[in-house]
Design an enzyme around this catalytic site. Structure first.
Site, PDB file in Angstrom:
ATOM      1  N   HIS A  23      53.819  -9.247  46.925  1.00  0.00           N
ATOM      2  CA  HIS A  23      54.940  -9.470  47.859  1.00  0.00           C
ATOM      3  C   HIS A  23      55.207 -10.948  48.136  1.00  0.00           C
ATOM      4  CE1 HIS A  23      55.071  -5.231  48.628  1.00  0.00           C
ATOM      5  NE2 HIS A  23      53.848  -5.201  49.127  1.00  0.00           N
ATOM      6  N   HIS A  74      54.293   0.043  46.899  1.00  0.00           N
ATOM      7  CA  HIS A  74      55.314  -0.845  47.473  1.00  0.00           C
ATOM      8  C   HIS A  74      56.013  -1.633  46.366  1.00  0.00           C
ATOM      9  CE1 HIS A  74      52.323  -0.322  50.789  1.00  0.00           C
ATOM     10  NE2 HIS A  74      53.438  -0.174  51.511  1.00  0.00           N
ATOM     11  N   ASP A 113      47.625   2.450  46.628  1.00  0.00           N
ATOM     12  CA  ASP A 113      48.252   3.124  47.759  1.00  0.00           C
ATOM     13  C   ASP A 113      49.255   4.160  47.261  1.00  0.00           C
ATOM     14  OD1 ASP A 113      49.876   1.141  46.751  1.00  0.00           O
ATOM     15  OD2 ASP A 113      49.990  -0.002  48.610  1.00  0.00           O
ATOM     16  N   TYR A 135      44.697   1.836  50.751  1.00  0.00           N
ATOM     17  CA  TYR A 135      44.218   1.753  52.133  1.00  0.00           C
ATOM     18  C   TYR A 135      43.418   2.950  52.595  1.00  0.00           C
ATOM     19  CZ  TYR A 135      47.385  -2.018  51.480  1.00  0.00           C
ATOM     20  OH  TYR A 135      47.982  -3.116  50.941  1.00  0.00           O
TER      21      TYR A 135
HETATM   22  C1  Q6M Z   1      52.742  -2.206  56.789  1.00  0.00           C
HETATM   23  C2  Q6M Z   1      53.232  -1.160  57.716  1.00  0.00           C
HETATM   24  C3  Q6M Z   1      52.065  -0.462  58.371  1.00  0.00           C
HETATM   25  C4  Q6M Z   1      49.808  -4.999  48.643  1.00  0.00           C
HETATM   26  C5  Q6M Z   1      50.655  -3.987  49.369  1.00  0.00           C
HETATM   27  C6  Q6M Z   1      50.968  -4.511  50.745  1.00  0.00           C
HETATM   28  C7  Q6M Z   1      51.708  -3.542  51.611  1.00  0.00           C
HETATM   29  C8  Q6M Z   1      52.201  -4.145  52.870  1.00  0.00           C
HETATM   30  C9  Q6M Z   1      52.746  -3.101  53.816  1.00  0.00           C
HETATM   31  C10 Q6M Z   1      53.294  -3.719  55.029  1.00  0.00           C
HETATM   32  N1  Q6M Z   1      53.754  -2.749  55.979  1.00  0.00           N
HETATM   33  N2  Q6M Z   1      52.375   0.883  58.734  1.00  0.00           N
HETATM   34  O1  Q6M Z   1      51.783  -3.722  48.616  1.00  0.00           O
HETATM   35  O2  Q6M Z   1      49.944  -2.791  49.419  1.00  0.00           O
HETATM   36 ZN    ZN Z   2      51.185  -1.537  48.341  1.00  0.00          ZN
END
Ligand code: Q6M
Ligand code: ZN
Length: 666
Positions: free
Chosen positions: A135, A174, A265, A305
């Site tokens: 990101h 993501h 994830d 996660y």
């Molecule tokens: C989090 C919202 C929590 C490396 C990655 C990072 C993901 C970031 C997510 C941010 N939002 N409910 O792509 O896994």
């Molecule tokens: Zn992610």
């Protein structure tokens, strides 16, 4: 040629120091549990351990601005309040006095991995890193990411090793918008990402994460976004996208290096992704990428996660990189309707850029387009509700490749010459004599056939992984193997035949054998669900057409059929080049736990070396960038797919097809 594992405990030494519900899931334990699982399972020991290094300023500046680097450099000296303030200018990320140090190590780990693979120290590898990278942008931290590890690695590979084409596969749930921005006008880097999107309602909620963002200027067509507009996507959805989109395009692109933004994830149990793909799917995703770029694959950890799911998925990935056969895929029910819509949209958005997609269906009409915004009521996701079985322990049989060769042919290196380990079962001998051997046949014929049967039996017991036999009479040997294997009730056999063999109709009658035949002769339409003839106009000289069939037809059929044995039959003078043959052999080993039996006529000795190399798990040589397949061939394959897709759900790839969840739809 080994597998590198790059890990350093240093990268666990930063954490969230204040309360922030957005960031609380990004914890040091993500790294420790992943590494411990690799150690406990014995996988870490089998890898080449490569130390991390700190990325240099010059490395970081390959992707990031000087101003941003200088700003991050100050964070170790900031007070807690200053860190909080600094963090506020970015989205969903936190800083810590030690994160700059860790971010340098994370980027450096990715570079060490690229160095190890590009110099030939190892074949492939994985880097377990924190913070993640995909990101982060030129001048901004974002989504737990500080420096863009994989983007830096791609630039570095181009600069340091003159790599011409890099494929980045981002299977994190993501959208790695940072990677996309970095390469959006660059045709030397093909960026593929699938991501939870929900019609732009899911973080990072960007318009440019949708299927119609395809890259800019010279880079048009080299950004591929697959938006998931629903949660709970399953193994079938992931495999469909690989077979009908990513793999055909990747083979056409022909990368020199594959980088994976390996976020987990996207696996079941993850609180962010809320998807339902099981950890073993990563064995298949990895396997399917391992014959690109001569096997040069670097996986770099991104998200993940749910600590249990994460650790299992990391193990599946690394074990596959090490070359162990993939497990039988679980629960493939075909893609769901929403996944089909997305697939349809992406394929049509890319039609103009990739000749393998030229015949994809038009963009769906607006009522089924993914553009419509209708949001399901939000359910609160609960972490501990999701359960899934632990992946079955995978192990590589003691013998990777056994060969049954005539006495005159020497046994290739690292192969196991297959002789009869025990006395022949008189029952089998009688059956062979009755069904196959003529009076005139000598002891040699009997010995070859009974060795074959014995080989199949030992594959069934998982004592032997794969096999190759040179036989005097290929039809007889094939029939003999099929009959024997299928006679055990629980077995299904996938027969892939390259060249013309008159497949006796009784073979496919009981549903225990599925035959896909690449034929040089035009054949009449098949009568059986279980016999699928494919004819290519220019025969096997059209490698593009051949690959198109392998990806879009054979693999989905194979996965859905889920055989316990794959019999790969190569008729004499098939005319298929070695590299395409090796790709086929390599890819098919993702099925049936790698139980592939190759049968060839005994005058094809030159083919033994290349075949055995693939059976031993060596990556197939690249096919070179592919030209457009013959239009007629593509059309006839499309027709065949249309005809078969009602019965074989994994062949579906348009919004008109009925997904697995079709019933609940209006
Ligand atoms: C989090 C919202 C929590 C490396 C990655 C990072 C993901 C970031 C997510 C941010 N939002 N409910 O792509 O896994
Ligand atoms: Zn992610």
């Amino acid at each position: 040629m080994g597998t590198a594992l790059i890990y350093d405990e240093e990268m666990t030494k930063y954490k969230l120091l204040w309360v922030d519900p957005m960031c609380k899931i990004e914890v040091p334990e993500r790294l420790t549990v992943s590494h411990e699982a690799l150690v406990k399972s014995g996988l870490a020991d089998r890898c080449v351990s490569v130390p991390v290094r700190k990325a240099t300023d010059a490395d970081i500046l390959l992707v990031h601005s000087e101003e941003y680097l200088e700003a991050v450099k100050k964070t170790p000296y900031m007070t807690l309040e200053e860190l909080k303030d600094f963090t506020l200018q970015y989205g969903d990320v936190y800083f810590h006095p030690n994160i700059y140090h860790c971010a340098m190590l994370a980027a450096g780990a990715a570079l060490q991995l690229v160095d190890s693979v590009m110099t030939g120290k190892v074949r492939n590898g994985m880097a377990l890193v924190r913070p993640p990278g995909h990101h982060s942008m030129r001048s901004a931290a974002n989504g737990f990411c500080v420096f863009n590890n994989v983007a830096i690695a791609a630039q570095y590979a181009k600069q340091q090793y003159g790599v011409k084409r890099v494929l980045i596969v981002d299977w994190d749930v993501h959208h790695g918008q940072g990677v996309q921005y970095c390469f959006e006008d660059d045709p030397s880097v093909l960026y593929f990402s699938w991501h939870r999107y929900e019609h732009q309602n899911f973080w990072p909620k960007l318009r440019e994460s949708d299927f119609d963002s395809v890259g800019k200027e010279k880079g048009a067509g080299f950004t591929i976004n697959v938006p998931w507009n629903k949660v709970e996507m399953q193994n079938s959805d992931y495999l469909s996208v690989f077979c009908h989109l990513l793999l055909p395009v990747a083979y056409e692109f022909c990368p020199d290096l594959v980088l994976v933004c390996a976020g987990f994830d996207s696996a079941i149990g993850d609180p962010e992704g809320e998807m339902c793909a099981t950890p073993d799917i990563f064995a298949h995703l990895t396997h399917l990428l391992m014959n690109l770029a001569g096997g040069k694959l670097c996986a770099v950890l991104e998200g993940g996660y749910n600590l249990t799911s994460l650790a299992q998925s990391v193990c599946q990935t690394v074990q596959t990189l090490l070359g162990d056969p993939a497990p039988r895929p679980v629960k493939l029910e075909g893609p769901c309707r929403s996944a089909l819509e997305s697939l349809h949209c992406v394929r049509s958005a890319h039609r103009q850029y990739w000749s393998c997609l030229k015949h994809a269906a038009d963009l769906p009409t607006s009522d089924i387009s993914t553009k419509h915004l209708k949001l399901a009521d939000e359910d609160e996701y609960s972490d501990d509700e999701t359960e899934w079985p632990e992946p079955v322990k995978r192990f590589a049989p003691a013998v990777r490749a056994a060969v049954v060769l005539p006495d005159a042919v020497a046994c290739p290196d690292r192969c196991h010459p297959f002789t009869l380990s025990e006395d022949l079962d008189p029952f089998i001998v009688n059956k062979l004599k009755e069904n196959f051997l003529k009076e005139a046949d000598d002891g040699d014929a009997l010995s070859t056939l009974s060795r074959l049967i014995n080989l199949v039996e030992r594959m069934e017991k998982n004592e032997i992984c794969s096999g190759l036999a040179l036989v005097p009479e290929i039809s007889m040997a094939t029939m003999c193997v099929i009959q024997h294997a299928a006679s055990a009730l629980r077995n299904r056999v996938l027969v892939v035949c390259v060249g013309d063999w008159n497949v006796p109709s009784q073979v496919t009658e009981d549903g225990k054998t599925l035959v896909l035949q690449f034929s040089n002769k035009e054949s009449e339409e098949s009568k059986s669900r279980y016999y699928i003839p494919v004819h290519l106009k220019k025969g096997f000289s059209d490698v593009s057409g051949f690959i198109q069939v392998v990806m879009g037809l054979l693999l989905p059929l194979g996965y859905e059929y889920d055989p316990s044995l794959v019999v790969l039959v190569r008729m004499s003078d098939s005319g298929l080049c070695d590299s395409a043959w090796q790709q086929l052999t390599g890819l098919l080993q993702g099925l049936a736990q790698g139980h592939t039996l190759v049968l060839m006529q005994d005058n094809e000795k030159e083919c033994v070396g290349p075949t055995v190399s693939s059976l031993l798990g060596n990556p197939a040589p690249s096919l070179g960038p592919l030209l457009a397949p013959l239009s007629e061939d593509v059309e006839s394959v499309e027709k065949l797919r249309d005809r078969l897709k009602a019965e074989w759900k994994l062949l579906q790839n348009t919004a008109q097809d009925k997904g697995r969840d079709a019933e609940d739809q209006s």
